[in-house]
Design a protein around this motif. Structure first.
Motif, mmCIF file in Angstrom:
data_model
loop_
_atom_site.group_PDB
_atom_site.id
_atom_site.type_symbol
_atom_site.label_atom_id
_atom_site.label_comp_id
_atom_site.label_asym_id
_atom_site.label_seq_id
_atom_site.Cartn_x
_atom_site.Cartn_y
_atom_site.Cartn_z
ATOM 1 N N ILE B 435 0.837 -1.204 0.000
ATOM 2 C CA ILE B 435 0.000 0.000 0.000
ATOM 3 C C ILE B 435 0.869 1.249 0.000
ATOM 4 N N GLY B 436 0.347 2.320 -0.592
ATOM 5 C CA GLY B 436 1.013 3.612 -0.537
ATOM 6 C C GLY B 436 0.552 4.401 0.685
ATOM 7 N N ASP B 437 1.190 5.530 0.944
ATOM 8 C CA ASP B 437 0.896 6.250 2.180
ATOM 9 C C ASP B 437 -0.489 6.899 2.191
ATOM 10 N N LEU B 438 -0.998 7.344 1.049
ATOM 11 C CA LEU B 438 -2.314 7.990 1.066
ATOM 12 C C LEU B 438 -3.436 6.974 1.313
ATOM 13 N N ALA B 439 -3.374 5.832 0.641
ATOM 14 C CA ALA B 439 -4.375 4.788 0.879
ATOM 15 C C ALA B 439 -4.267 4.278 2.318
ATOM 16 N N THR B 462 4.713 1.779 1.100
ATOM 17 C CA THR B 462 5.666 2.517 0.281
ATOM 18 C C THR B 462 5.316 3.988 0.439
ATOM 19 N N ASN B 463 6.140 4.661 1.226
ATOM 20 C CA ASN B 463 5.798 6.014 1.668
ATOM 21 C C ASN B 463 6.588 7.059 0.884
ATOM 22 N N ASN B 464 5.914 7.690 -0.062
ATOM 23 C CA ASN B 464 6.555 8.803 -0.773
ATOM 24 C C ASN B 464 5.874 10.122 -0.408
ATOM 25 N N ASP B 465 5.210 10.110 0.744
ATOM 26 C CA ASP B 465 4.550 11.297 1.281
ATOM 27 C C ASP B 465 3.703 12.026 0.238
ATOM 28 N N GLY B 466 2.723 11.306 -0.279
ATOM 29 C CA GLY B 466 1.792 11.981 -1.178
ATOM 30 C C GLY B 466 1.347 11.110 -2.328
ATOM 31 N N LEU B 500 0.627 3.366 17.955
ATOM 32 C CA LEU B 500 -0.772 3.525 18.354
ATOM 33 C C LEU B 500 -1.490 2.189 18.398
ATOM 34 N N TYR B 501 -1.179 1.325 17.436
ATOM 35 C CA TYR B 501 -1.899 0.049 17.353
ATOM 36 C C TYR B 501 -1.067 -1.127 17.879
ATOM 37 N N ASN B 502 -0.033 -0.828 18.649
ATOM 38 C CA ASN B 502 0.829 -1.876 19.212
ATOM 39 C C ASN B 502 1.333 -2.822 18.128
ATOM 40 N N ALA B 503 1.614 -2.284 16.978
ATOM 41 C CA ALA B 503 2.116 -3.110 15.870
ATOM 42 C C ALA B 503 3.633 -3.091 15.881
ATOM 43 N N LYS B 504 4.218 -4.129 15.350
ATOM 44 C CA LYS B 504 5.651 -4.135 15.134
ATOM 45 C C LYS B 504 5.943 -3.178 13.977
ATOM 46 N N TYR B 505 7.050 -2.466 14.072
ATOM 47 C CA TYR B 505 7.393 -1.526 13.004
ATOM 48 C C TYR B 505 8.823 -1.773 12.532
ATOM 49 N N THR B 506 9.010 -1.812 11.237
ATOM 50 C CA THR B 506 10.351 -1.938 10.677
ATOM 51 C C THR B 506 10.512 -0.947 9.527
ATOM 52 N N LEU B 507 11.584 -0.191 9.576
ATOM 53 C CA LEU B 507 11.917 0.664 8.435
ATOM 54 C C LEU B 507 12.912 -0.113 7.581
ATOM 55 N N ALA B 508 12.511 -0.457 6.375
ATOM 56 C CA ALA B 508 13.415 -1.215 5.497
ATOM 57 C C ALA B 508 14.179 -0.225 4.625
ATOM 58 N N VAL B 530 8.885 1.634 3.679
ATOM 59 C CA VAL B 530 9.981 1.957 2.765
ATOM 60 C C VAL B 530 9.756 3.396 2.325
ATOM 61 N N GLN B 531 10.750 4.227 2.523
ATOM 62 C CA GLN B 531 10.592 5.633 2.150
ATOM 63 C C GLN B 531 11.165 5.857 0.764
ATOM 64 N N THR B 532 10.339 6.354 -0.132
ATOM 65 C CA THR B 532 10.796 6.578 -1.504
ATOM 66 C C THR B 532 10.512 8.027 -1.911
ATOM 67 N N GLN B 533 11.064 8.384 -3.059
ATOM 68 C CA GLN B 533 10.916 9.751 -3.571
ATOM 69 C C GLN B 533 10.048 9.722 -4.820
ATOM 70 N N ARG B 534 9.089 10.622 -4.877
ATOM 71 C CA ARG B 534 8.178 10.615 -6.023
ATOM 72 C C ARG B 534 8.890 10.882 -7.348
ATOM 73 N N GLN B 535 9.769 11.886 -7.364
ATOM 74 C CA GLN B 535 10.408 12.261 -8.623
ATOM 75 C C GLN B 535 11.358 11.153 -9.097
ATOM 76 N N THR B 536 12.167 10.635 -8.173
ATOM 77 C CA THR B 536 13.088 9.548 -8.514
ATOM 78 C C THR B 536 12.310 8.344 -9.030
#
Lengths: 555, 555
Positions: B435-439, B462-466, B500-508, B530-536
């Protein structure tokens, strides 16, 4: 390239503006592109007093628009892309229909030739909200018919006017759009002439034949323009007690009676002198008992308002005066009528009783929270969530200062509350939301809007971890399934929610601490949590009613 | 006390059960009381294989039901209280309508005498979802007519059957209820006879006159019962390449072609031998280009399926075989037809090209994420969100193992994705959501369901902030307004959401790290970011297409 599309959408936007639209809530999407871009151009380069709000979650977007429209009493436009995005407006549209708020959904759509033929993201969007809208129309902004421009200008203005005409309500404008969707930015803006819907100078004549005894005003939730000041003044001049619904905007006031539902429940009402006539203003009262009481005692009821249609579900109204409240009040004020002093005083005296029994509550639970909130400073905007809070505030909140009070009190859902409160808070200094934990959870996405709009909003979460109202209902007897079906604790950490949205967080553990917070001006987004117990809260409510009854020998 | 009401609602519940309902999603409320309590009694004391799920947010409840119904291919019931609660089902109902899922909304309602007369929490709920439902009915479970019991038994079973009959779709059953609402718990359960809707033994005869040259199967998103195994086997026996939509369940497979949209975009397709005939199965393909390509080259199209209605928005189907895919495949398998080996090989060879250009991607962005996800273990359930993920997976996800793949690919909304994935994950070991960050933001409330249902679900954000997809569209040219209207970064902290949801979190932060995570079994609720860049990301996609084209001299 897209000159005609650009021209026609500009006609649409200017027509919205000409009829008073100043706020548009846009949710990102592709099919909305020409409308969204031209709106952005309009607010950036054409006018200074129109505002775009961006909201990714369309359900929250709908309630943000509802909150703005309700509290500013003006039409607000929503814009979403085709598919389920538009469907997410449905809850706010339903509430707007029930509580008479002019909310206008611009739903962009796929064109005719892609309908019902397997094209993606294509629903049947015509009349999408069914009976929840006052009107709906599909406008082909890419039509090549020469009359299109004039049609858009007339139809759009007409629809906005219709949305705002009492009883106000939601409208859908569906816009099928073909690719290419990019408008021609920078193209000249056309001249759009405003259509004037002239006000008629209405007045009514009242004679005083029907004034055969004591009168009470029942001020229900106010809709449309604010007439509470006038109502309070007329009431005072004629010594008329006002049963002041929490949403009537008539609290505090010299004549305001708070807690009618509790007075009836406690039996106190039996000791009070009966009115001969009750004049009802506004919407359906929060109190479920007051209309039944009128019916039971066959007190004559006069209902005032153009939004009367379907307003008395006890079917006990005798006279309907189909005019706006200010016009009725002007006429009433001419009458040579005053209640006798004893009648008014007896009703007024109940207020000390209510205050006294509440002051007796020692455990820091829902009722002490309400008590603390009576200290809100003047000119505070207060939004109250449904379920328990609205009932508690209606019964026990004797405001000390002039506070504007709002709720989604039409369909009475617990959805969209935070977003609606954000809409209320725009351009206002001091803003509060009183809410339970389930309604808070339901619209947490609205907190994103609070963060983005950079408003001041203090959210007071009374957290009893579940559906507190059910402890008051017959469902409480079904022990085996109660917690599963009705208690439904979510174990939500309000502190972590605050973390997520970079909000200030305070856990208030005493009434005194809460009072200090209540008196301070709200700054940014602030979550205040009070942790209460459902069972204790239920018992305290019962005790309060018992004490209220005992004061009048009705124990 | 409430014997008749109890008897009739039991008839309703048993009728749902008789027609295969095994999951009910209940949202708490008051008007639902008799249905909810008797459902609880039914699952606790009557049957062992029926399940109640509780979901406070009805929008998420709707999508939870959708996810269960879609992945289990069985009717699922939703239950909500009157007012906007029921309206919150509308987005899931719309998606169910578009993607043919048997979702049944039980909407409890206020009785007739409280309609349109100012009673609170009362909407016009008849036909609430309009054109989005296959059918709707209002049943008076408190009717005193002697035929009521038999009517409920027949009508309910008929409606569930209708919901599941291809093309499957949503149904509304509206239940007006008067107080008192408490049922008589413990009353005997009546006998409800199942109505048998007998299957017809259909078969089709195909002759081979229309097989005048090479054939390709286009396997679109699968609906209803799984026939992917049969399709793959028939294809293999007849040397037929399968254009394997990511939702067709035919990946991986010896004949599966992945990335048709990319092959067309890159121009690679021009080097491939043209089919004479394409047989289409399932729903509208994720690839927007493939149908247009068929039309452009006038390749004969045979469409298979009973859910054909409105399935070809290019209007280029020549022959429609209105039967279920398994029946068609049986008949096809009898034909003495094989593609020649070169034809099949040429198509097969594209798969190495796609793999090679993807392997060339060195920056850790959306495409490397998709690449890592090809290592998911066998028997994983994978839900893919709309917007960019579904497109990327359709083009570049060459699964190494048999993974079941799902999406809300009817109306294609970004709403309700997490809740749908929770529905998918019930009773299954290994479950992923891409899933992306907005969904992700849109349906964060679904995380509460993940926590409560105690499922294993790994969510790869997949978080590209937007809104990354807009960088690929003409809107990207509107610089001045782009970030405001389309970029719409929310600045969401995935780590804090996990808190907030007591979930495990991993930054890959590398593909290798992600691959390790992908290979491990999912345990509890786990958010991987996973943090990605929109333009790239946009540029990488362009590079990949360019390289794919260059391999075939189409640069």
């Amino acid at each position: 390239m897209n000159e005609q599309l650009t021209e026609n959408i500009k006609a649409l936007i200017e027509s919205l503006y000409q009829q008073g639209v100043r706020h548009v809530v846009v949710s990102p999407g592709s099919r909305t592109t020409p409308v969204a871009l031209l709106l952005a151009e309009f607010v950036t380069h054409q006018v200074a007093d129109m505002h775009l709000h961006i909201a990714v979650d369309e359900r929250s977007a709908g309630f943000l628009g509802l909150g703005i429209a309700k509290t500013k009493n003006e039409p607000v436009v929503l814009l979403a892309t085709s598919g389920t995005a538009t469907v997410n407006y449905a809850p706010a549209m339903a509430e707007a229909s029930s509580s008479h708020v002019p909310l206008i959904a611009l739903t962009t759509d796929r064109p005719e030739e892609l309908q019902a033929i397997g094209a993606p993201q294509t629903l049947h969007q015509t009349n999408l909200y069914g009976d929840q809208t006052k009107a709906d129309v599909t406008i082909s902004v890419q039509s090549t018919t020469p009359d299109t421009f004039a049609y858009i200008v007339y139809k759009t203005q007409h629809l906005v006017h219709l949305a705002t005409t009492a009883p106000a309500g939601p409208i859908q404008i569906n816009l099928p759009l073909r690719k290419p969707l990019m408008p021609d930015l920078g193209q000249a803006w056309p001249e759009v002439t405003p259509i004037v819907f002239a006000a008629t100078n209405a007045s009514v004549q009242l004679d005083d034949e029907w004034l055969q005894g004591p009168v009470i005003f029942l001020a229900g939730p106010q809709e449309g323009a604010n007439y509470s000041e006038q109502l309070s003044q007329v009431a005072q001049r004629h010594h008329i007690p006002v049963i002041a619904d929490v949403l009537s905007q008539t609290r505090p006031g010299l004549t305001a009676i708070v807690g009618i539902d509790a007075l009836i429940s406690a039996g106190t009402i039996a000791d009070l002198p009966m009115p001969k006539l009750v004049v009802r203003f506004g919407g359906t009262p929060v109190s479920a008992k007051v209309l039944a009481w009128l019916k039971e005692h066959q007190i004559q009821v006069v209902q005032v308002g153009t939004a009367f249609s379907g307003r008395d579900h006890t079917r006990y109204t005798d006279v309907v005066v189909e005019t706006e409240a200010p016009i009725f009040l002007n006429a009433f004020d001419q009458l040579d009528f005053k209640n006798n002093a004893e009648f008014s005083q007896a009703w007024q005296d109940t207020q000390k009783d209510v205050a006294r029994v509440i002051a007796n509550v020692t455990d820091f639970n829902d009722l002490q929270v309400v008590q603390a909130m009576t200290q809100l400073p003047a000119d505070t905007n207060l939004f109250i969530a449904n379920s328990m809070p609205i009932r508690d505030y209606d019964n026990y909140w004797q405001a000390q200062n002039a506070v504007h009070v709002w709720a989604n009190r039409g369909a009475n859902g617990i959805d969209g509350t935070i977003s609606s409160a954000v809409g209320m808070a725009l351009d206002h200094e001091n803003n509060w939301l009183a809410i339970g934990d389930l309604a808070f959870y339901h619209d947490m996405n609205g907190l994103m809007l609070a963060k983005q709009e950079k408003i001041n909003l203090t959210i007071l979460v009374t957290n009893n971890d579940g559906g507190g109202i059910f402890s008051f209902l017959p469902q409480a007897a079904a022990d085996e399934y109660f917690e599963l079906l009705f208690g439904t604790g979510q174990g939500l950490s309000i502190a972590k929610v605050a973390e997520l949205y970079n909000a200030k967080y305070t856990l208030a553990t005493s009434q005194q601490a809460l009072v200090e917070l209540v008196k301070a001006p709200s700054q940014g987004l602030h979550l205040i949590e009070v942790q209460t117990q459902r069972q204790t809260n239920y018992e305290t409510h019962q005790t309060v009613l018992k004490e209220l009854g005992a004061l009048h020998g009705n124990d």
